[in-house]
Design a protein around this motif. Structure first.
Motif, PDB file in Angstrom:
ATOM      1  N   SER A  91       0.803  -1.022   0.066  1.00  0.00           N
ATOM      2  CA  SER A  91      -0.149   0.012  -0.209  1.00  0.00           C
ATOM      3  C   SER A  91       0.833   1.296   0.004  1.00  0.00           C
ATOM      4  O   SER A  91       0.366   2.408  -0.046  1.00  0.00           O
ATOM      5  CB  SER A  91      -1.041   0.104   1.217  1.00  0.00           C
ATOM      6  N   SER A  92       2.057   1.181  -0.121  1.00  0.00           N
ATOM      7  CA  SER A  92       2.946   2.206   0.043  1.00  0.00           C
ATOM      8  C   SER A  92       3.330   2.669  -1.328  1.00  0.00           C
ATOM      9  O   SER A  92       3.285   2.032  -2.478  1.00  0.00           O
ATOM     10  CB  SER A  92       4.326   1.907   0.703  1.00  0.00           C
ATOM     11  N   PRO A  93       3.652   3.973  -1.500  1.00  0.00           N
ATOM     12  CA  PRO A  93       4.123   4.524  -3.129  1.00  0.00           C
ATOM     13  C   PRO A  93       5.127   3.878  -3.254  1.00  0.00           C
ATOM     14  O   PRO A  93       5.421   3.766  -4.829  1.00  0.00           O
ATOM     15  CB  PRO A  93       4.297   5.988  -2.801  1.00  0.00           C
ATOM     16  N   TRP A  94       6.183   3.285  -2.599  1.00  0.00           N
ATOM     17  CA  TRP A  94       7.183   2.662  -3.173  1.00  0.00           C
ATOM     18  C   TRP A  94       6.993   1.401  -3.839  1.00  0.00           C
ATOM     19  O   TRP A  94       7.940   0.927  -4.977  1.00  0.00           O
ATOM     20  CB  TRP A  94       8.224   2.159  -1.996  1.00  0.00           C
ATOM     21  N   PHE A  95       5.968   0.780  -3.484  1.00  0.00           N
ATOM     22  CA  PHE A  95       5.680  -0.402  -4.512  1.00  0.00           C
ATOM     23  C   PHE A  95       5.224  -0.108  -5.866  1.00  0.00           C
ATOM     24  O   PHE A  95       5.661  -0.687  -6.682  1.00  0.00           O
ATOM     25  CB  PHE A  95       4.187  -1.135  -3.623  1.00  0.00           C
ATOM     26  N   VAL A  96       4.611   0.909  -6.120  1.00  0.00           N
ATOM     27  CA  VAL A  96       4.364   1.316  -7.244  1.00  0.00           C
ATOM     28  C   VAL A  96       5.630   1.896  -8.131  1.00  0.00           C
ATOM     29  O   VAL A  96       5.672   1.403  -9.225  1.00  0.00           O
ATOM     30  CB  VAL A  96       3.455   2.602  -7.280  1.00  0.00           C
ATOM     31  N   VAL A  97       6.598   2.409  -7.538  1.00  0.00           N
ATOM     32  CA  VAL A  97       7.839   2.914  -7.990  1.00  0.00           C
ATOM     33  C   VAL A  97       8.550   1.625  -8.098  1.00  0.00           C
ATOM     34  O   VAL A  97       9.014   1.620  -9.571  1.00  0.00           O
ATOM     35  CB  VAL A  97       8.577   3.639  -6.915  1.00  0.00           C
ATOM     36  N   VAL A  98       8.512   0.453  -7.691  1.00  0.00           N
ATOM     37  CA  VAL A  98       9.407  -0.957  -7.901  1.00  0.00           C
ATOM     38  C   VAL A  98       8.497  -1.165  -9.025  1.00  0.00           C
ATOM     39  O   VAL A  98       9.362  -1.828  -9.892  1.00  0.00           O
ATOM     40  CB  VAL A  98       9.379  -1.776  -6.710  1.00  0.00           C
ATOM     41  N   VAL A  99       7.505  -1.297  -9.078  1.00  0.00           N
ATOM     42  CA  VAL A  99       6.808  -2.137 -10.298  1.00  0.00           C
ATOM     43  C   VAL A  99       6.964  -1.263 -11.524  1.00  0.00           C
ATOM     44  O   VAL A  99       7.175  -1.875 -12.523  1.00  0.00           O
ATOM     45  CB  VAL A  99       5.198  -2.308 -10.360  1.00  0.00           C
ATOM     46  N   LEU A 100       6.772   0.168 -11.564  1.00  0.00           N
ATOM     47  CA  LEU A 100       7.231   0.884 -12.594  1.00  0.00           C
ATOM     48  C   LEU A 100       8.540   0.660 -13.139  1.00  0.00           C
ATOM     49  O   LEU A 100       8.844   0.614 -14.362  1.00  0.00           O
ATOM     50  CB  LEU A 100       6.987   2.440 -12.534  1.00  0.00           C
ATOM     51  N   VAL A 101       9.561   0.691 -12.325  1.00  0.00           N
ATOM     52  CA  VAL A 101      10.943   0.510 -12.514  1.00  0.00           C
ATOM     53  C   VAL A 101      11.109  -0.818 -13.313  1.00  0.00           C
ATOM     54  O   VAL A 101      11.915  -0.971 -14.301  1.00  0.00           O
ATOM     55  CB  VAL A 101      11.732   0.927 -11.374  1.00  0.00           C
ATOM     56  N   GLY A 102      10.579  -1.790 -12.530  1.00  0.00           N
ATOM     57  CA  GLY A 102      10.750  -3.063 -13.151  1.00  0.00           C
ATOM     58  C   GLY A 102      10.049  -3.197 -14.599  1.00  0.00           C
ATOM     59  O   GLY A 102      10.915  -3.769 -15.413  1.00  0.00           O
ATOM     60  N   ALA A 103       9.092  -2.805 -14.657  1.00  0.00           N
ATOM     61  CA  ALA A 103       8.418  -2.778 -16.111  1.00  0.00           C
ATOM     62  C   ALA A 103       9.352  -2.074 -17.249  1.00  0.00           C
ATOM     63  O   ALA A 103       9.315  -2.446 -18.262  1.00  0.00           O
ATOM     64  CB  ALA A 103       6.951  -2.270 -16.147  1.00  0.00           C
ATOM     65  N   LEU A 105      12.433  -1.131 -17.038  1.00  0.00           N
ATOM     66  CA  LEU A 105      13.738  -2.091 -17.186  1.00  0.00           C
ATOM     67  C   LEU A 105      13.543  -3.148 -18.153  1.00  0.00           C
ATOM     68  O   LEU A 105      14.328  -3.518 -19.284  1.00  0.00           O
ATOM     69  CB  LEU A 105      14.455  -2.378 -15.977  1.00  0.00           C
ATOM     70  N   GLY A 106      12.334  -4.036 -17.944  1.00  0.00           N
ATOM     71  CA  GLY A 106      12.063  -5.125 -18.687  1.00  0.00           C
ATOM     72  C   GLY A 106      11.754  -4.730 -20.220  1.00  0.00           C
ATOM     73  O   GLY A 106      12.305  -5.282 -21.041  1.00  0.00           O
ATOM     74  N   ALA A 107      11.123  -3.459 -20.165  1.00  0.00           N
ATOM     75  CA  ALA A 107      10.813  -3.045 -21.477  1.00  0.00           C
ATOM     76  C   ALA A 107      11.907  -2.776 -22.589  1.00  0.00           C
ATOM     77  O   ALA A 107      12.225  -2.995 -23.687  1.00  0.00           O
ATOM     78  CB  ALA A 107       9.809  -1.968 -21.660  1.00  0.00           C
ATOM     79  N   ALA A 108      12.885  -2.081 -21.750  1.00  0.00           N
ATOM     80  CA  ALA A 108      14.386  -1.660 -22.357  1.00  0.00           C
ATOM     81  C   ALA A 108      15.115  -2.864 -22.520  1.00  0.00           C
ATOM     82  O   ALA A 108      15.574  -2.828 -23.793  1.00  0.00           O
ATOM     83  CB  ALA A 108      15.027  -0.698 -21.280  1.00  0.00           C
ATOM     84  N   LEU A 109      15.332  -3.738 -21.849  1.00  0.00           N
ATOM     85  CA  LEU A 109      16.029  -5.104 -22.081  1.00  0.00           C
ATOM     86  C   LEU A 109      15.420  -5.715 -23.320  1.00  0.00           C
ATOM     87  O   LEU A 109      16.089  -6.169 -24.186  1.00  0.00           O
ATOM     88  CB  LEU A 109      16.023  -5.929 -20.751  1.00  0.00           C
ATOM     89  N   GLY A 110      13.866  -5.795 -23.204  1.00  0.00           N
ATOM     90  CA  GLY A 110      13.341  -6.390 -24.349  1.00  0.00           C
ATOM     91  C   GLY A 110      13.436  -5.718 -25.886  1.00  0.00           C
ATOM     92  O   GLY A 110      13.778  -6.258 -26.848  1.00  0.00           O
ATOM     93  N   ILE A 111      13.661  -4.415 -25.681  1.00  0.00           N
ATOM     94  CA  ILE A 111      13.920  -3.679 -26.954  1.00  0.00           C
ATOM     95  C   ILE A 111      15.622  -3.650 -27.204  1.00  0.00           C
ATOM     96  O   ILE A 111      15.885  -4.067 -28.754  1.00  0.00           O
ATOM     97  CB  ILE A 111      13.967  -2.181 -26.862  1.00  0.00           C
ATOM     98  N   ILE A 112      16.354  -3.928 -26.508  1.00  0.00           N
ATOM     99  CA  ILE A 112      17.758  -3.842 -26.828  1.00  0.00           C
ATOM    100  C   ILE A 112      18.156  -5.423 -27.201  1.00  0.00           C
ATOM    101  O   ILE A 112      18.706  -5.407 -28.133  1.00  0.00           O
ATOM    102  CB  ILE A 112      18.644  -3.597 -25.487  1.00  0.00           C
ATOM    103  N   TYR A 113      17.644  -6.455 -26.519  1.00  0.00           N
ATOM    104  CA  TYR A 113      17.960  -7.580 -27.095  1.00  0.00           C
ATOM    105  C   TYR A 113      17.167  -8.257 -27.758  1.00  0.00           C
ATOM    106  O   TYR A 113      17.652  -8.949 -28.726  1.00  0.00           O
ATOM    107  CB  TYR A 113      17.968  -8.603 -25.850  1.00  0.00           C
ATOM    108  N   GLY A 114      16.027  -7.465 -28.129  1.00  0.00           N
ATOM    109  CA  GLY A 114      15.314  -7.912 -29.251  1.00  0.00           C
ATOM    110  C   GLY A 114      15.597  -7.527 -30.497  1.00  0.00           C
ATOM    111  O   GLY A 114      15.436  -7.951 -31.683  1.00  0.00           O
TER     112      GLY A 114
END
Length: 117
Positions: A91-103, A105-114
């Motif tokens: 329920s903390s704002p940090w949870f949203v930050v962690v999810v957004l950073v993870g997403a 980072l995953g998108a960026a790695l997908g673009i780079i390695y894709g």
């Protein structure tokens, strides 16, 4: 679920007798409550103070100490809850930050390695 009555053990009984001998001495109340907290016998301590209030309804020391015991009991229950830490994080704002950073980072790695495939 059947509730069980928690009684004082031998040490708790000794400390309670000391409290009753010098009712106005706060240090004895503190020692008794601290012992009950550590021994997992706060329910027995609350019962002792409640009984004292039933006999002497105007006893401010008994009322104050019973409130303290009830507060400590609630704190112990909250701290012992396995869901409480996870619920606080989710329920903390940090949870949203962690999810957004993870997403991101995953998108960026997908673009780079894709692009290399």
């Amino acid at each position: 679920m059947v509730a069980t009555v928690v009684e004082l053990d031998q040490q708790g009984e000794v400390l309670w007798r000391l409290v009753e001998e010098q009712w106005t001495e706060q240090a004895r109340h503190d020692t008794f409550v601290q012992y009950c907290f550590g021994a997992g016998r706060l329910a027995a301590a609350a019962a002792r103070y409640t009984h004292r209030l039933a006999i002497q309804p105007g006893d401010e020391t008994a009322r104050r100490m019973r409130e303290r015991v009830l507060f400590l009991s609630m704190q112990a229950l909250t701290a012992a809850s396995p869901r409480s830490a996870a619920r606080r994080f989710m329920s903390s704002p940090w949870f949203v930050v962690v999810v957004l950073v993870g997403a991101a980072l995953g998108a960026a790695l997908g673009i780079i390695y894709g692009a290399r495939l």
